[in-house]
Design an enzyme around this catalytic site. Structure first.
Site, PDB file in Angstrom:
ATOM      1  N   ARG A 236       0.838  -1.187   0.000  1.00 42.02           N
ATOM      2  CA  ARG A 236       0.000   0.000   0.000  1.00 42.02           C
ATOM      3  C   ARG A 236       0.879   1.246   0.000  1.00 42.02           C
ATOM      4  NH1 ARG A 236      -3.243  -2.438  -1.858  1.00 42.02           N
ATOM      5  NH2 ARG A 236      -5.291  -3.112  -1.132  1.00 42.02           N
ATOM      6  N   GLU A 269      -5.159   6.109 -11.590  1.00 48.97           N
ATOM      7  CA  GLU A 269      -4.349   7.251 -12.003  1.00 48.97           C
ATOM      8  C   GLU A 269      -2.929   7.112 -11.475  1.00 48.97           C
ATOM      9  OE1 GLU A 269      -6.409  10.540 -10.374  1.00 48.97           O
ATOM     10  OE2 GLU A 269      -8.020  10.510 -11.852  1.00 48.97           O
ATOM     11  N   HIS A 287       0.666  -0.435 -10.248  1.00 53.23           N
ATOM     12  CA  HIS A 287      -0.176  -1.247  -9.357  1.00 53.23           C
ATOM     13  C   HIS A 287      -0.601  -2.547 -10.051  1.00 53.23           C
ATOM     14  CE1 HIS A 287      -3.438  -1.157  -5.961  1.00 53.23           C
ATOM     15  NE2 HIS A 287      -2.616  -2.194  -5.896  1.00 53.23           N
TER      16      HIS A 287
END
Length: 533
Positions: A236, A269, A287
């Protein structure tokens, strides 16, 4: 519990077709509308009972407020950072995830990142595309004999550890929940963080983003590390302080970093600050942790099956904010939850308040683990009718706290006869004489005791129930009931009276339909109230 029938589910992001197919096979109507704007989502969600997202859709308090029928948000993946879990809980909306669906893919990406840092594979590949042949520039290191620190030893962390052990790496780690004995079984020596920083060549993080893990790697911790330490974050954004990481890279304290997640980036984004991405010793990905065909198929399949199981009453898995509700689907626990809720309602009515401290005591070995789901059930019962919001096991604890009600639980393995084999639930309003006790006979919740008065034959607590206290010598209230019931076409289904305390008895009357008025009974009794349990 108060979950309605699930009928319509919106899938707001691209998922494997198996997700839609499983939902439809389970009898649910499915709308697939990936790429919705915020305004479009607010319109589409209004008549949906379920919503399935990945990481791009932001399930905010505003979205939840617009979702008039929403019962469940399913996250096809692990993290629920994009879901306002507190707002969902407040509204009684379940949040589910699929914690195992992308574990292998995320672990494999992490391992790939470690290899890329050690051998500068992406940089070397990019130079080749530029027509260069820089063999000396990309001198790497072997992983054999190096120390890898794994921070967070859950499913992904342990998969990374066992895979990197195959390269000859020594694995150390830290986890506040996993015990050292457990981590030792998969080859990780647990150490305090202060001992980890100076010992490791590589650090990989696999924790959720919590206040306690935000900025886990920062200026202070980098200063304690070996010079040239390599850092991987496929978990994260925010666990690694990006400003501190950039400073460590610029000074050489950090030799390289591999990042799949960023503090400012969303699932859809890129990060706005490009300094880290553009640094020559940083490998970055958009990601991609769960971006494999296998993980997407697995996550889509798992979240669809979880929602179908919920819709059909088969069970609940992967629940983030309603663990108590998971137990409510087990056949053996349903009547106990109904009992706890009924006892909460009776206690609140008898005690004439919903504030204060309430103690739930479970008695008997069968109820040893029951406090976790009976406590919110009691809270839901006490709040029923006292709030405009629908109270469920999902939001009962939160709403109780806001109402000034604190419900706690204790347990004793010993229950008095004749309930020693099944168990008893005792609910007390502390600082008052008000206490109710009940059990389950067969599958029926029954009342055993109220304010010290015992029912020799336990009174059922279901459907419309009339409860009153009167002088033991005065039976006029019971004699009046047939006439009152005839006015509404109702019937008296059961009658149970308690032992006498201070010359008075409690009576519990089961009705086929509620009485239209209690006016004729009130002069004949000390107190009377009508409930629908």
């Amino acid at each position: 519990m108060a979950l309605g029938k699930l009928q319509k589910v919106l899938i707001s992001e691209s998922l494997d077709p198996c997700c839609r197919e499983i939902l439809q096979a389970g009898g649910l109507r499915v709308q697939e509308k990936p790429g919705l704007s915020k305004e479009e989502l607010l319109r589409e969600i209004r008549d949906c009972d379920g919503l399935i997202v990945r990481s791009a859709t932001k399930v905010t308090a505003e979205v939840l407020e617009a979702a008039e029928r929403l019962q469940v948000v399913g996250r096809a993946g692990t993290g629920v950072d994009n879901v306002d879990v507190e707002a969902a809980t407040r509204k009684g909306v379940l949040v589910m995830n699929t914690p195992t669906g992308n574990s292998l893919s995320a672990a494999e990406l992490t391992c790939g990142m470690i290899l890329c840092l050690a051998r500068q594979i992406p940089q070397a590949a990019a130079s080749m595309k530029e027509g260069k042949w820089d063999r000396k520039k990309y001198m790497g290191m072997e992983l054999n004999g190096k120390t890898l620190a794994v921070l967070g030893l859950g499913r992904i962390g342990r998969e990374v550890a066992t895979r990197m052990q195959a390269f000859g790496m020594k694995t150390i780690g830290y986890d506040p929940i996993i015990t050292p004995d457990v981590s030792a079984t998969f080859g990780v020596e647990q150490l305090p963080l202060e001992q980890i920083w100076p010992r490791c060549d590589f650090i990989t993080v696999h924790t959720p983003l919590l206040p306690s893990t935000t900025g886990l790697l920062n200026d202070s911790t980098f200063a304690k590390c070996r010079r040239g330490v390599q850092v991987v974050n496929c978990a994260r954004g925010g666990i690694v302080d990006e400003g501190a990481l950039l400073r460590a890279l610029q000074s050489g304290q950090c030799g390289g970093a591999a990042l799949d997640v960023f503090t400012q980036a969303s699932g859809a984004e890129p990060p706005k600050d490009r300094d880290l991405v553009n640094h020559p010793n940083v490998i970055s990905c958009p990601h991609l942790g769960a971006s494999t065909r296998e993980a997407q198929s697995r996550c889509g399949k798992e979240i669809a099956m979880q929602i179908v199981d919920m819709a059909t009453g088969k069970g609940l898995t992967g629940v983030v904010n309603g663990q108590a509700l998971s137990k409510a689907f087990a056949p053996q626990t349903k009547p106990w939850i109904a009992l706890a809720r009924a006892l909460g309602t009776v206690l609140c009515t008898v005690g004439k308040q919903i504030q204060g401290n309430v103690q739930v005591c479970t008695l008997g070995t069968p109820l040893k683990e029951a406090g976790s789901y009976l406590t919110p059930a009691v809270a839901a019962g006490m709040l029923a009718g006292g709030t405009q919001k629908e109270v469920t096991l999902v939001n009962a604890t939160l709403l109780a706290q806001e109402a000034g009600l604190k419900v706690t639980s204790t347990h004793s393995d010993v229950a008095p006869e004749p309930d020693s084999s099944s168990g008893l639930v005792q609910v007390s309003l502390q600082g008052s004489p008000h206490q109710v006790t009940g059990t389950v006979l067969g599958s029926t919740p029954v009342l055993r005791q109220i304010n010290g008065a015992t029912f020799k034959q336990p009174a059922p607590l279901s459907g419309p129930v009339l409860i009153y206290r009167a002088k033991a010598s005065d039976t006029s209230a019971l004699a009046t009931l047939p006439g009152l019931l005839s006015k509404t076409g109702g019937q008296l289904l059961s009658y149970h009276s308690s032992s006498t305390v201070a010359g008075e008895q409690w009576s519990v009357v089961g009705l086929s339909a509620p009485l239209s008025s209690l006016g004729e009974l009130k002069p004949r009794v000390t107190e009377v109230f009508q409930l629908h349990l």
